[in-house]
Design a protein around this motif. Structure first.
Motif, mmCIF file in Angstrom:
data_model
loop_
_atom_site.group_PDB
_atom_site.id
_atom_site.type_symbol
_atom_site.label_atom_id
_atom_site.label_comp_id
_atom_site.label_asym_id
_atom_site.label_seq_id
_atom_site.Cartn_x
_atom_site.Cartn_y
_atom_site.Cartn_z
ATOM 1 N N LYS A 97 0.821 -1.262 -0.111
ATOM 2 C CA LYS A 97 0.082 0.049 -0.159
ATOM 3 C C LYS A 97 0.788 1.157 0.118
ATOM 4 O O LYS A 97 0.443 2.461 -0.318
ATOM 5 C CB LYS A 97 -1.061 0.027 1.343
ATOM 6 C CG LYS A 97 -2.140 -1.346 1.136
ATOM 7 C CD LYS A 97 -3.059 -1.120 2.184
ATOM 8 C CE LYS A 97 -3.997 -2.064 2.367
ATOM 9 N NZ LYS A 97 -4.683 -1.817 0.981
ATOM 10 N N HIS A 155 -9.267 0.402 11.007
ATOM 11 C CA HIS A 155 -8.355 1.708 10.850
ATOM 12 C C HIS A 155 -7.050 1.608 11.931
ATOM 13 O O HIS A 155 -7.041 1.377 12.967
ATOM 14 C CB HIS A 155 -9.176 2.900 11.277
ATOM 15 C CG HIS A 155 -10.294 3.171 10.428
ATOM 16 N ND1 HIS A 155 -11.635 2.654 10.540
ATOM 17 C CD2 HIS A 155 -10.583 4.015 9.274
ATOM 18 C CE1 HIS A 155 -12.303 2.872 9.390
ATOM 19 N NE2 HIS A 155 -11.851 3.719 8.650
ATOM 20 N N LYS A 180 1.452 11.689 2.623
ATOM 21 C CA LYS A 180 0.843 12.518 1.640
ATOM 22 C C LYS A 180 1.890 13.037 0.219
ATOM 23 O O LYS A 180 1.185 13.758 -0.458
ATOM 24 C CB LYS A 180 0.616 13.940 2.227
ATOM 25 C CG LYS A 180 -0.569 13.873 3.425
ATOM 26 C CD LYS A 180 -0.749 15.194 4.209
ATOM 27 C CE LYS A 180 -2.044 14.828 5.126
ATOM 28 N NZ LYS A 180 -2.318 15.921 5.694
ATOM 29 N N GLN A 219 1.318 10.261 -4.808
ATOM 30 C CA GLN A 219 0.668 10.703 -5.800
ATOM 31 C C GLN A 219 0.287 9.671 -6.661
ATOM 32 O O GLN A 219 1.020 8.991 -7.111
ATOM 33 C CB GLN A 219 1.443 12.116 -6.513
ATOM 34 C CG GLN A 219 1.605 13.236 -5.552
ATOM 35 C CD GLN A 219 0.472 13.647 -4.855
ATOM 36 O OE1 GLN A 219 -0.768 13.796 -5.693
ATOM 37 N NE2 GLN A 219 0.600 14.268 -3.842
ATOM 38 N N PRO A 220 -1.211 9.689 -6.936
ATOM 39 C CA PRO A 220 -2.299 10.181 -6.290
ATOM 40 C C PRO A 220 -2.475 9.914 -4.812
ATOM 41 O O PRO A 220 -1.920 8.809 -4.452
ATOM 42 C CB PRO A 220 -3.488 9.954 -7.065
ATOM 43 C CG PRO A 220 -2.979 8.622 -7.724
ATOM 44 C CD PRO A 220 -1.725 8.572 -7.852
ATOM 45 N N VAL A 221 -3.204 10.830 -4.116
ATOM 46 C CA VAL A 221 -3.542 10.362 -2.618
ATOM 47 C C VAL A 221 -4.169 8.916 -2.418
ATOM 48 O O VAL A 221 -5.227 8.594 -3.369
ATOM 49 C CB VAL A 221 -4.338 11.285 -1.978
ATOM 50 C CG1 VAL A 221 -4.652 10.982 -0.512
ATOM 51 C CG2 VAL A 221 -3.743 12.881 -2.051
ATOM 52 N N PRO A 222 -3.654 8.121 -1.825
ATOM 53 C CA PRO A 222 -4.227 6.840 -1.629
ATOM 54 C C PRO A 222 -5.611 6.762 -1.216
ATOM 55 O O PRO A 222 -5.972 7.673 -0.533
ATOM 56 C CB PRO A 222 -3.336 6.027 -0.879
ATOM 57 C CG PRO A 222 -1.912 7.182 -0.588
ATOM 58 C CD PRO A 222 -2.362 8.308 -0.750
ATOM 59 N N GLU A 223 -6.403 5.844 -1.846
ATOM 60 C CA GLU A 223 -7.749 5.476 -1.496
ATOM 61 C C GLU A 223 -8.030 5.166 -0.067
ATOM 62 O O GLU A 223 -9.024 5.499 0.668
ATOM 63 C CB GLU A 223 -8.715 4.674 -2.470
ATOM 64 C CG GLU A 223 -8.665 5.001 -3.925
ATOM 65 C CD GLU A 223 -9.279 4.095 -4.744
ATOM 66 O OE1 GLU A 223 -9.793 3.159 -4.286
ATOM 67 O OE2 GLU A 223 -9.309 4.255 -6.070
ATOM 68 N N TRP A 224 -7.020 4.595 0.645
ATOM 69 C CA TRP A 224 -7.084 4.153 1.895
ATOM 70 C C TRP A 224 -6.768 5.033 2.883
ATOM 71 O O TRP A 224 -7.138 5.023 4.144
ATOM 72 C CB TRP A 224 -6.088 2.810 2.147
ATOM 73 C CG TRP A 224 -4.864 3.249 1.708
ATOM 74 C CD1 TRP A 224 -4.211 2.494 0.514
ATOM 75 C CD2 TRP A 224 -3.867 3.971 2.401
ATOM 76 N NE1 TRP A 224 -2.681 2.931 0.515
ATOM 77 C CE2 TRP A 224 -2.717 3.833 1.708
ATOM 78 C CE3 TRP A 224 -3.622 4.526 3.625
ATOM 79 C CZ2 TRP A 224 -1.366 4.555 2.083
ATOM 80 C CZ3 TRP A 224 -2.721 5.202 3.744
ATOM 81 C CH2 TRP A 224 -1.510 5.289 3.197
ATOM 82 N N GLU A 268 -7.855 7.890 5.126
ATOM 83 C CA GLU A 268 -8.972 8.453 5.608
ATOM 84 C C GLU A 268 -8.412 9.345 6.819
ATOM 85 O O GLU A 268 -8.414 9.015 8.007
ATOM 86 C CB GLU A 268 -9.861 7.689 6.119
ATOM 87 C CG GLU A 268 -10.601 6.653 5.016
ATOM 88 C CD GLU A 268 -11.719 5.803 5.362
ATOM 89 O OE1 GLU A 268 -12.095 5.906 6.551
ATOM 90 O OE2 GLU A 268 -12.053 5.004 4.603
#
Length: 517
Positions: free
Chosen positions: A318, A358, A368, A371-376, A378
């Motif tokens: 990830k 989580h 951060k 790129q792109p910001v990971p979907e995981w 939150e």
């Protein structure tokens, strides 16, 4: 004054040599804790009887009360990933677990089986256990962390010098010596007399798969560590880990009371990197309950440590594209993130597959920058799907355990009880998968009569019920002919072996019969 009369009179010498000598069972002396471990107050009469003179006066005409010093029985479960130690006083038998270890901050009762050494020519021991992990995490310069060295004892070709130049026997001896010194400190805190002045009997556990030379090697390490003076030692008993676990289950599981003569039961000891399934048969033929070992299966790289490694691989996937080793701060943040898996692992069960877990993402990880910001991502948390954790992390290891149980179940078609012990043996998801991978066998007549169709099962001490079951082989989708009537998750499963060793040692003080055949 001349020579003694016994030399002057050859006929008397001959008569003394030829007189019948009473037979004394030495095995009882070396295997029991009888009367202060055979201290100075124990005597043997001319006819071979053993008597206790501790309450006799010097002239033998009067009795006097003397304070009797009770010994301590120590159980040592030297594991590949963690080591457990328990002890009890011979007088009251109260079980005491050693749970306070140097710099040991988590709630787990056992101490990591790791050692930290210098990498210079001296190669001296820096620290051990949790302290070794903490020191190594703080600074890896000129230091090497040695772990998994118990596994090397299964390979006779790997018992010499390790890759880092250390000797395996030195590492074993120094670790065991460190454990013992800390044990003595803990014992001194709990009693008035110093531990050195109290008789101590050790009951150590070894894997069933170890050969006799391997067991002798580990005993020599105990001698070199100063724990015992010689081998064999009168104050040390050696039993297998499965025997210790069975002893603990016998004393602490109500399900053991219902076992009948001739019935089969299994002990599944699932630990950090190894899992063992041992089959015993109950034998009441001599009027004293004994257990006969029938067979066993062993698997390496199977246990809770493998869960940690698979979780690490999942997280790295990830974080693909992020150079973890680029900054020391980033490395520490990554290790901190991985520590969050401990809570997930302890609470994970069958219902978790439908949940989202989580884990807090430390700022130093710099996620951060991806790129792109990971979907995981939150907020400041990493969201992990329960189904993904099952498929990637948990299921592969659970399947290995089920295969071991299935293998033994085929050889022993009817099993009265399966008792789960060890750190991984206490995993809720493992038990849930074991239950779900079984099917009711009543239609095939496997359940017996109707009154015997329900069996009690203990999950974390909560009683429930389940039908007689036949174990599903899992990977190939086949069903084995074996029927498992009870599945029991043992309380204090991670300490079952160490506690069982203590119980075995205490029992040997009052019983002269073997518990295992």
């Amino acid at each position: 004054a001349g020579p003694p009369s016994i030399i002057k009179n050859p006929l008397r010498t001959k008569a003394l040599l030829e007189r019948p000598v009473p037979v004394i069972n030495i095995k009882q002396k070396t295997n029991t804790l009888l009367s202060n471990f055979w201290g100075d107050d124990i005597d043997i009469t001319k006819d071979g009887r053993i008597i206790d003179r501790s309450t006799e006066s010097p002239n033998g005409s009067e009795k006097k009360q003397r304070s009797r010093q009770t010994g301590i029985v120590v159980g040592i479960d030297f594991g590949n990933t963690f080591t457990g130690v328990s002890y009890a006083h011979q007088g009251d038998g109260e079980m005491i677990d050693v749970v306070k270890w140097p710099r040991h901050l988590n709630a787990y009762a056992k101490v990591p089986t790791v050692s930290l050494y210098k990498t210079n020519d001296n190669k001296g021991l820096v620290d051990w256990g949790s302290s070794a992990l903490a020191n190594y995490k703080r600074s890896k310069t000129d230091q090497i962390l040695v772990r998994d060295y118990k596994l090397l004892l299964f390979d006779q070709n790997a018992r010499g010098r390790l890759d880092n130049g250390l000797h395996l026997t030195d590492v074993l001896t120094q670790y065991l010596g460190s454990i013992h010194r800390h044990l003595m400190e803990e014992v001194n805190k709990s009693q008035v007399l110093a531990a050195e002045s109290v008789p101590i009997h050790y009951c150590i556990t070894v894997p069933q798969a170890w050969t006799l030379p391997t067991r002798e090697l580990i005993l020599r390490c105990y001698v070199e560590a100063g724990i015992i003076l010689q081998t064999p030692a009168p104050n040390m008993t050696v039993i297998t880990e499965a025997e210790a676990a069975a002893t603990y289950c016998r004393e602490n599981c109500e399900e053991f009371d219902s076992l009948k003569d001739g019935e089969i039961f299994m002990i599944c000891d699932a630990g950090g990197l190894t899992t063992n399934v041992t089959v015993f048969r109950v034998d009441d033929a001599l009027g004293v309950r004994q257990f006969v070992r029938m067979s066993s299966s062993h698997a390496e790289n199977c246990g809770s440590v493998m869960l940690d490694r698979k979780f690490r691989e999942l997280i790295l996937s990830k974080l693909a594209g992020l150079d973890i080793d680029a900054k020391p701060q980033r490395q520490k943040a990554f290790e901190t993130l991985l520590e969050g898996f401990g809570e997930i692992k302890s609470q994970f069960d069958a219902t978790s597959s439908d949940e989202v877990k989580h884990i807090s993402v430390p700022m130093g990880l710099d996620v951060k920058e991806l790129q792109p910001v990971p979907e995981w991502l939150e907020d400041e948390y990493m969201a992990l799907m329960g189904q993904e954790l099952c498929a990637v992390v948990f299921d592969p290891e659970v399947e290995k355990v089920l295969e071991l149980i299935d293998k033994e179940s085929k050889n022993h078609p009817i099993c009265a009880g399966l008792f789960m012990v060890g750190g991984f043996g206490a995993n809720k998801y493992l038990l849930d998968k074991l239950v779900s991978s079984t099917k009711k066998n009543m239609a095939n007549g496997g359940g017996g009569n109707g009154t015997d169709s329900k069996r009690s099962s203990v999950v974390n001490g909560l009683a429930g019920s389940m039908s007689d079951m036949s174990l599903n082989g899992g990977a190939n989708g086949h069903h084995s002919p074996g029927i498992i009537k009870k599945v029991v998750m043992v309380k204090k499963a991670e300490l079952a072996v160490a506690r069982g060793a203590v119980i075995y040692g205490l029992k040997s003080a009052s019983q002269h019969t073997k518990a295992f055949l």
